[in-house]
Design an enzyme around this catalytic site. Sequence first.
Site, mmCIF file in Angstrom:
data_model
loop_
_atom_site.group_PDB
_atom_site.id
_atom_site.type_symbol
_atom_site.label_atom_id
_atom_site.label_comp_id
_atom_site.label_asym_id
_atom_site.label_seq_id
_atom_site.Cartn_x
_atom_site.Cartn_y
_atom_site.Cartn_z
ATOM 1 C CB CYS A 197 -0.890 -0.096 1.340
ATOM 2 S SG CYS A 197 -1.779 1.549 1.551
ATOM 3 C CB CYS A 237 0.342 1.874 3.998
ATOM 4 S SG CYS A 237 -1.335 1.172 3.995
#
Length: 145
Positions: free
Chosen positions: A69, A72
């Site tokens: 991600c 993230c």
Amino acid sequence: MPDSFHVVCPACLAVNRVDPGKIAQGPTCGKCHGKILEPKPVTLTGRTFDAFLAKSDPPVLVDFWAPWCAPCRAMAPAFEQAAAALFPSVILAKLDTQEELAIADRLRIQGVPTMILFRGGREAARTSGARSASDLAAWARSNLS
């Protein structure tokens, strides 16, 4: 802040009583002697997640993330800064949802990054999407009242 509070060692899961006046000295676990309370995120796993949340007195803000991600990964430095800003009143932790699918499923994590604030082992608030350190800290503080 109370006279003392309990924090779970993320390494051995021993419950430790911490004197707030000694936080600056870097408290260590009475069992394994590892550091138990630092101004940086703790890494949780399937083995440590439930015990850490249920037995730690301070609220715990968990970042549910995944290595693939991009948001993230981009938010990781901000999460580190928020850990320092909220220390010691809130413990920040990270859980890799790719490695811990059962926990992500149980908590119905549908997208990452998702942050959940736990108090007494129970979900108190949830937010999704990357945030700045100041926004994360403000969001956590607003949900503690």
